[in-house]
Design an enzyme around this catalytic site. Structure first.
Site, PDB file in Angstrom:
ATOM      1  N   ASN A   1       0.878  -1.173   0.000  1.00  0.00           N
ATOM      2  CA  ASN A   1       0.000   0.000   0.000  1.00  0.00           C
ATOM      3  C   ASN A   1       0.915   1.222   0.000  1.00  0.00           C
ATOM      4  O   ASN A   1       1.468   1.592   1.029  1.00  0.00           O
ATOM      5  CB  ASN A   1      -0.884  -0.039   1.251  1.00  0.00           C
ATOM      6  CG  ASN A   1      -1.831   1.140   1.316  1.00  0.00           C
ATOM      7  OD1 ASN A   1      -1.786   2.042   0.471  1.00  0.00           O
ATOM      8  ND2 ASN A   1      -2.689   1.144   2.318  1.00  0.00           N
TER       9      ASN A   1
ATOM     10  N   ARG B   1      -2.470  -2.101  -3.551  1.00  0.00           N
ATOM     11  CA  ARG B   1      -3.670  -1.284  -3.371  1.00  0.00           C
ATOM     12  C   ARG B   1      -3.560  -0.082  -4.320  1.00  0.00           C
ATOM     13  O   ARG B   1      -2.552   0.623  -4.319  1.00  0.00           O
ATOM     14  CB  ARG B   1      -3.747  -0.781  -1.936  1.00  0.00           C
ATOM     15  CG  ARG B   1      -4.914   0.140  -1.744  1.00  0.00           C
ATOM     16  CD  ARG B   1      -4.921   0.758  -0.372  1.00  0.00           C
ATOM     17  NE  ARG B   1      -6.057   1.672  -0.273  1.00  0.00           N
ATOM     18  CZ  ARG B   1      -6.051   2.756   0.470  1.00  0.00           C
ATOM     19  NH1 ARG B   1      -5.007   3.080   1.179  1.00  0.00           N
ATOM     20  NH2 ARG B   1      -7.100   3.528   0.503  1.00  0.00           N
TER      21      ARG B   1
ATOM     22  N   HIS C   1     -12.642   3.101  -0.072  1.00  0.00           N
ATOM     23  CA  HIS C   1     -12.637   2.074   0.986  1.00  0.00           C
ATOM     24  C   HIS C   1     -13.330   0.799   0.502  1.00  0.00           C
ATOM     25  O   HIS C   1     -13.849   0.020   1.311  1.00  0.00           O
ATOM     26  CB  HIS C   1     -13.381   2.535   2.260  1.00  0.00           C
ATOM     27  CG  HIS C   1     -12.739   3.674   2.991  1.00  0.00           C
ATOM     28  ND1 HIS C   1     -13.481   4.695   3.550  1.00  0.00           N
ATOM     29  CD2 HIS C   1     -11.458   3.958   3.272  1.00  0.00           C
ATOM     30  CE1 HIS C   1     -12.678   5.554   4.137  1.00  0.00           C
ATOM     31  NE2 HIS C   1     -11.432   5.133   3.985  1.00  0.00           N
TER      32      HIS C   1
ATOM     33  N   ARG D   1     -11.217  15.798   7.302  1.00  0.00           N
ATOM     34  CA  ARG D   1     -11.994  16.202   6.118  1.00  0.00           C
ATOM     35  C   ARG D   1     -13.391  16.659   6.527  1.00  0.00           C
ATOM     36  O   ARG D   1     -14.006  16.085   7.419  1.00  0.00           O
ATOM     37  CB  ARG D   1     -12.134  15.047   5.134  1.00  0.00           C
ATOM     38  CG  ARG D   1     -10.833  14.591   4.524  1.00  0.00           C
ATOM     39  CD  ARG D   1     -11.119  13.606   3.384  1.00  0.00           C
ATOM     40  NE  ARG D   1      -9.913  12.930   2.980  1.00  0.00           N
ATOM     41  CZ  ARG D   1      -9.729  11.601   3.064  1.00  0.00           C
ATOM     42  NH1 ARG D   1     -10.685  10.825   3.531  1.00  0.00           N
ATOM     43  NH2 ARG D   1      -8.596  11.073   2.679  1.00  0.00           N
TER      44      ARG D   1
ATOM     45  N   GLU E   1      -8.018  -5.085   5.215  1.00  0.00           N
ATOM     46  CA  GLU E   1      -7.855  -4.785   3.791  1.00  0.00           C
ATOM     47  C   GLU E   1      -6.701  -5.578   3.183  1.00  0.00           C
ATOM     48  O   GLU E   1      -6.776  -6.000   2.036  1.00  0.00           O
ATOM     49  CB  GLU E   1      -7.649  -3.280   3.602  1.00  0.00           C
ATOM     50  CG  GLU E   1      -8.942  -2.515   3.853  1.00  0.00           C
ATOM     51  CD  GLU E   1      -8.748  -1.020   4.017  1.00  0.00           C
ATOM     52  OE1 GLU E   1      -8.281  -0.609   5.101  1.00  0.00           O
ATOM     53  OE2 GLU E   1      -9.062  -0.267   3.088  1.00  0.00           O
TER      54      GLU E   1
END
Ligand code: ADP
Length: 395
Positions: free
Chosen positions: A7, A90, A179, A240, A383
């Protein structure tokens, strides 16, 4: 087969080496400050972590150090690189081109490059990681697993914005969602744990970490999700803003005399619970501040939970009901109080949380009462394992 999961970010690289037969993590780690100075934290399974300060002028140097550690006589977990059967990468944005994972070849690399417009901070970094691995592990099959792919099943009514259609046609401006690997993994696990047939199920996944999104998963397929063209839309997140009136951007730029770029940076990095509370983006700090009576921290936590609950309510309408709500990621897995507050809005659906069952962190379990019509679950996301599984399935 042993699968290396990568990743790659712009200045960091996370990795795990996973044995696909046993699904055990053989080693994991993180390279930080790539291009600045360089630090590798490597943890072989069952051993203490090792921190190595070493120059990492670029991602190839970082991957090279990772491979050295994986095969190191003392800290390593494999004898030679030939034991790595495949690499799973990823990749953040697959646009409309990728509705599932793919084996990486030159055409795929070109298409990921073409999607970079949509994720200028992420896709170029993901590509650098892919190229670095290709250079150091020639001939090893590699797979790209996209954050957006799971949501490609969203219907038009969910992904079209209320904008002139030409922007969708010319620039691909639509909702994509992110996601995806987590929403896919968690929805499947939630169905298993709740004893539901995934092909006949209505599941809402609340992935709430520093980045946060909710998805509506109908019969195993994503039919809506809260993030949009970029990860900025939807929930209030760590830093965010999530959904805002778009007119606020021009209003504040004008009042403060700042550029759109500066404003966008504020919306991505200085807003969310961090900006609202003035305390921290970390929910542990927020909880502590709220406990000490900090009113802004309390308001922030309430606003955060309320927004999540509103999305769950919306997705109940989207799917004409809900069978289960699953909580995952840093906050979803570790904060009983956030889960409880979100669920407190969902009584109208027939969801009753069990305070005792909910009082846990990071374990797979049902957290609603036995007689709750809608099940609430805690499902730690994984993940990396999901990427490793996808990789093995394709190679
Ligand atoms: P991301 O992958 O988006 O960076 P994570 O899913 O790792 O984020 O979530 C990180 C967040 O999880 C932290 O910022 C913190 O707010 C939250 N978190 C972690 N541990 C706890 C805890 N014990 N209680 C409450 N929140 C926690």
């Amino acid at each position: 087969m042993k699968v290396l999961v990568i990743n790659c970010g712009s200045s960091s690289l996370k990795y795990q080496l996973i044995d696909s037969e046993t699904e055990a993590v053989l080693a994991k780690g993180l390279c930080e400050r790539i291009g600045i100075d360089g630090r590798l934290t490597h943890t072989p399974a069952g051993k203490d972590k090792i921190v190595i300060e070493a120059p990492m002028p670029n991602h190839t140097a970082a991957v090279s150090l990772v491979l050295e550690q994986l095969t190191d006589a003392k800290n390593g977990v494999i004898k030679s690189l030939s034991e790595i059967g495949a690499v799973g990468h990823r990749v953040v944005h697959g646009g409309e081109k990728f509705a599932s994972s793919v084996v990486i070849n030159d055409d795929v690399i070109k298409e990921i490059e073409e999607c970079s417009d949509l994720a200028p901070l992420h896709n170029p970094a993901n590509l650098i990681g892919i190229r670095a691995c290709q250079e150091l592990m020639p001939g090893v099959p590699m797979v790209a697993v996209f954050d957006t792919a799971f949501h490609q099943t969203m219907p038009k009514k969910a992904y079209l914005y209320g904008l002139p259609h030409e922007y969708y046609e010319k620039y691909g401006v639509r909702r994509y969602g992110f996601h995806g690997t987590s929403h896919s993994y968690v929805s499947k696990r939630a169905a298993e744990i709740a004893g539901l047939d995934i092909n006949n199920s209505k599941i809402v996944v609340c992935h709430i970490g520093n980045g946060a999104s909710v998805s509506a998963v109908l019969n195993g397929k994503s039919v809506d999700t809260s993030m949009g063209l970029t990860p900025l839309e939807g929930l209030i997140m760590g830093t965010r803003s999530g959904d805002i009136d778009p007119a606020i951007i021009e209003f504040i730029c004008h009042k403060e005399g700042i550029s759109y770029e500066t404003m966008l940076n504020i919306l991505n990095k200085k807003s969310g619970v961090y900006g609202m509370s003035g305390v921290s983006s970390d929910f542990r700090d927020l909880d502590a501040a709220a406990d000490e009576g900090n009113e802004r921290a309390k308001d922030t936590l309430h606003a955060f939970c309320y927004r999540v609950a509103k999305y769950v309510g919306a997705y109940a309408a989207a799917m004409n009901g809900i069978d289960a709500v699953a909580f995952t990621a840093g906050v979803g897995e570790n904060s009983p109080s956030v889960r409880k507050e979100i669920c407190s809005y969902l009584g109208f659906l027939g969801l009753t949380i069990d305070d005792e069952k909910n009082n846990v962190r990071g374990v797979e379990r049902i957290i609603s009462t036995d007689d709750s019509k809608v099940k609430a679950l805690l499902v730690p996301t994984n993940e990396e394992l999901a990427i490793a599984r996808e990789t093995v399935a394709l190679v």
